[in-house]
Design an enzyme around this catalytic site. Structure first.
Site, PDB file in Angstrom:
ATOM      1  N   ASN A   1      39.621   0.258   0.031  1.00  0.00           N
ATOM      2  CA  ASN A   1      40.547   0.754   1.049  1.00  0.00           C
ATOM      3  C   ASN A   1      41.935   0.139   0.988  1.00  0.00           C
ATOM      4  O   ASN A   1      42.852   0.628   1.642  1.00  0.00           O
ATOM      5  CB  ASN A   1      39.954   0.565   2.445  1.00  0.00           C
ATOM      6  CG  ASN A   1      38.719   1.417   2.660  1.00  0.00           C
ATOM      7  OD1 ASN A   1      38.350   2.233   1.820  1.00  0.00           O
ATOM      8  ND2 ASN A   1      38.075   1.231   3.784  1.00  0.00           N
TER       9      ASN A   1
ATOM     10  N   HIS B   1      31.122   4.884  -5.678  1.00  0.00           N
ATOM     11  CA  HIS B   1      32.502   4.462  -5.411  1.00  0.00           C
ATOM     12  C   HIS B   1      33.100   3.662  -6.571  1.00  0.00           C
ATOM     13  O   HIS B   1      34.310   3.456  -6.601  1.00  0.00           O
ATOM     14  CB  HIS B   1      32.522   3.606  -4.140  1.00  0.00           C
ATOM     15  CG  HIS B   1      33.508   4.056  -3.109  1.00  0.00           C
ATOM     16  ND1 HIS B   1      34.202   5.248  -3.153  1.00  0.00           N
ATOM     17  CD2 HIS B   1      33.935   3.450  -1.966  1.00  0.00           C
ATOM     18  CE1 HIS B   1      34.987   5.354  -2.094  1.00  0.00           C
ATOM     19  NE2 HIS B   1      34.854   4.269  -1.355  1.00  0.00           N
TER      20      HIS B   1
ATOM     21  N   ASP C   1      36.395   8.199  -7.816  1.00  0.00           N
ATOM     22  CA  ASP C   1      35.295   9.091  -7.460  1.00  0.00           C
ATOM     23  C   ASP C   1      35.779  10.210  -6.540  1.00  0.00           C
ATOM     24  O   ASP C   1      36.685  10.004  -5.728  1.00  0.00           O
ATOM     25  CB  ASP C   1      34.192   8.288  -6.763  1.00  0.00           C
ATOM     26  CG  ASP C   1      34.685   7.581  -5.508  1.00  0.00           C
ATOM     27  OD1 ASP C   1      34.228   7.943  -4.416  1.00  0.00           O
ATOM     28  OD2 ASP C   1      35.536   6.667  -5.609  1.00  0.00           O
TER      29      ASP C   1
ATOM     30  N   ASN D   1      39.964   6.944   0.863  1.00  0.00           N
ATOM     31  CA  ASN D   1      40.760   5.853   1.438  1.00  0.00           C
ATOM     32  C   ASN D   1      41.519   5.039   0.395  1.00  0.00           C
ATOM     33  O   ASN D   1      42.605   4.538   0.679  1.00  0.00           O
ATOM     34  CB  ASN D   1      39.882   4.945   2.298  1.00  0.00           C
ATOM     35  CG  ASN D   1      39.469   5.629   3.581  1.00  0.00           C
ATOM     36  OD1 ASN D   1      40.180   6.481   4.103  1.00  0.00           O
ATOM     37  ND2 ASN D   1      38.305   5.273   4.094  1.00  0.00           N
TER      38      ASN D   1
END
Length: 191
Positions: free
Chosen positions: A66, A19, A91, A112
């Site tokens: 997020n 991430h 990513d 997200n």
């Protein structure tokens, strides 16, 4: 003026995870162009410099993935940057490790951080550079918050090096030229 944003999560436990490839790319870009990313503002850490004769803001949001859009919109509003001059690096599980893909616009694709960015910008029309992290074998959260194998990391490091050049081409020559040059970019373990 361009805003180049790398998405990721802050904190040592997230370093070198799938991430955080956006943060990894910003770190390499900042090293190559001698742009210190150490100023705190816009719910993130940023630095100013030049790439290809253009003023560039490098940003790593500190909001966690997020809520990335909260940081991005603050920088956009402060600098009055148009969506065409934003480049977001993140990513992508739909791409294998060793690949990158550049797009001018598009949906969040389940990401997200991008979903939140689209929400805050009110548009899905902004350039992005997606770095492949491979598909999960089981749980998505454990996959994206997991670390790469040694072999995967070697491949990823070559892709991240390529991302430096891709961002420069996007800034100097435009997204279309960068797409033509880099969307076929593949690094294999044997290379």
């Amino acid at each position: 003026m361009y805003l180049v944003v790398g998405l990721g999560n802050i904190g040592a436990q997230y370093e070198n995870t799938r991430h955080n490839v956006g943060f990894d790319a910003i770190d390499l870009i900042s090293d190559k162009y001698n742009i210190s990313v150490n100023r705190i503002k816009f719910k993130g850490v940023y630095g100013e410099g030049n790439i290809g004769g253009e003023k560039v803001i490098l940003l790593k949001p500190s909001t966690y993935m997020n809520l990335s859009g909260e940081s991005i919109i603050q920088a956009i509003n402060f600098y009055k940057i148009s969506n065409d001059n934003i480049i977001i690096i993140y990513d992508d599980v739909s791409l294998d490790v060793g690949r990158m893909r550049i797009r001018e616009k598009g949906s969040a694709g389940g990401h997200n951080g991008i979903k939140n960015t689209i929400l805050h910008l009110g548009s899905d029309s902004f350039p992005r550079l997606k770095i492949g992290v491979g598909q999960p074998k089981n749980d998505m959260v454990n996959h994206v918050l997991g670390k790469f194998s040694k072999d995967e990391r070697e491949i990823l490091n070559k892709v991240l090096e390529g991302s430096i050049e891709a961002v420069e081409v996007m800034i100097k020559s435009g997204v279309t030229e960068a797409m033509n040059k880099f969307n076929g970019f593949i690094v294999n373990a044997s290379k």
